[in-house]
Write a protein that holds these residues in place. Structure first.
Motif, mmCIF file in Angstrom:
data_model
loop_
_atom_site.group_PDB
_atom_site.id
_atom_site.type_symbol
_atom_site.label_atom_id
_atom_site.label_comp_id
_atom_site.label_asym_id
_atom_site.label_seq_id
_atom_site.Cartn_x
_atom_site.Cartn_y
_atom_site.Cartn_z
ATOM 1 N N LYS A 1 0.844 -1.195 0.000
ATOM 2 C CA LYS A 1 0.000 0.000 0.000
ATOM 3 C C LYS A 1 0.881 1.247 0.000
ATOM 4 O O LYS A 1 1.832 1.347 0.779
ATOM 5 N N LYS A 2 0.567 2.198 -0.834
ATOM 6 C CA LYS A 2 1.302 3.461 -0.865
ATOM 7 C C LYS A 2 0.844 4.313 0.303
ATOM 8 O O LYS A 2 -0.339 4.464 0.553
ATOM 9 N N ARG A 3 1.780 4.875 1.031
ATOM 10 C CA ARG A 3 1.456 5.688 2.192
ATOM 11 C C ARG A 3 1.753 7.155 1.896
ATOM 12 O O ARG A 3 2.691 7.471 1.186
ATOM 13 N N SER A 4 0.945 8.020 2.488
ATOM 14 C CA SER A 4 1.141 9.457 2.290
ATOM 15 C C SER A 4 2.293 9.943 3.169
ATOM 16 O O SER A 4 2.750 9.257 4.090
ATOM 17 N N ASP A 5 2.751 11.158 2.889
ATOM 18 C CA ASP A 5 3.832 11.731 3.691
ATOM 19 C C ASP A 5 3.414 11.928 5.141
ATOM 20 O O ASP A 5 4.231 11.783 6.045
ATOM 21 N N GLU A 6 2.149 12.252 5.368
ATOM 22 C CA GLU A 6 1.674 12.433 6.736
ATOM 23 C C GLU A 6 1.729 11.127 7.517
ATOM 24 O O GLU A 6 2.143 11.096 8.682
ATOM 25 N N GLU A 7 1.307 10.036 6.882
ATOM 26 C CA GLU A 7 1.356 8.731 7.554
ATOM 27 C C GLU A 7 2.792 8.334 7.867
ATOM 28 O O GLU A 7 3.088 7.820 8.949
ATOM 29 N N LEU A 8 3.691 8.579 6.912
ATOM 30 C CA LEU A 8 5.092 8.211 7.124
ATOM 31 C C LEU A 8 5.717 9.039 8.239
ATOM 32 O O LEU A 8 6.533 8.530 9.013
ATOM 33 N N SER A 9 5.365 10.318 8.325
ATOM 34 C CA SER A 9 5.935 11.145 9.386
ATOM 35 C C SER A 9 5.401 10.717 10.752
ATOM 36 O O SER A 9 6.121 10.772 11.748
ATOM 37 N N GLN A 10 4.139 10.274 10.806
ATOM 38 C CA GLN A 10 3.595 9.789 12.076
ATOM 39 C C GLN A 10 4.286 8.503 12.510
ATOM 40 O O GLN A 10 4.555 8.298 13.699
ATOM 41 N N ILE A 11 4.568 7.645 11.559
ATOM 42 C CA ILE A 11 5.246 6.383 11.880
ATOM 43 C C ILE A 11 6.696 6.649 12.276
ATOM 44 O O ILE A 11 7.211 6.083 13.243
ATOM 45 N N SER A 12 7.372 7.534 11.555
ATOM 46 C CA SER A 12 8.800 7.738 11.772
ATOM 47 C C SER A 12 9.108 8.435 13.086
ATOM 48 O O SER A 12 10.225 8.329 13.580
#
Length: 59
Positions: A27-38
């Motif tokens: 699944k492609k993730r948005s930049d917002e999702e990636l920043s929350q995970i990171s």
């Protein structure tokens, strides 16, 4: 053939298959999702390092 070379070979093949499958069906993730995970990565790494240090000291 030494067992360590066989294990490393199997791990390499498994990693290659996993990466190709995840690239195709992941699944492609948005930049917002990636920043929350990171933002959880560094605290988790710190906790794991601290736990490993305590384990090695009191083993």
């Amino acid at each position: 053939m030494p067992p360590i070379i066989m294990i490393l070979g199997l791990l390499f093949v498994a990693l290659f298959v996993l990466v190709t499958v995840l690239e195709k069906y992941g699944k492609k993730r948005s930049d917002e999702e990636l920043s929350q995970i990171s933002r959880f990565i560094f605290p988790l790494v710190g906790i794991v390092l601290l736990a490993q240090l305590l384990y090695m000291l009191f083993r």
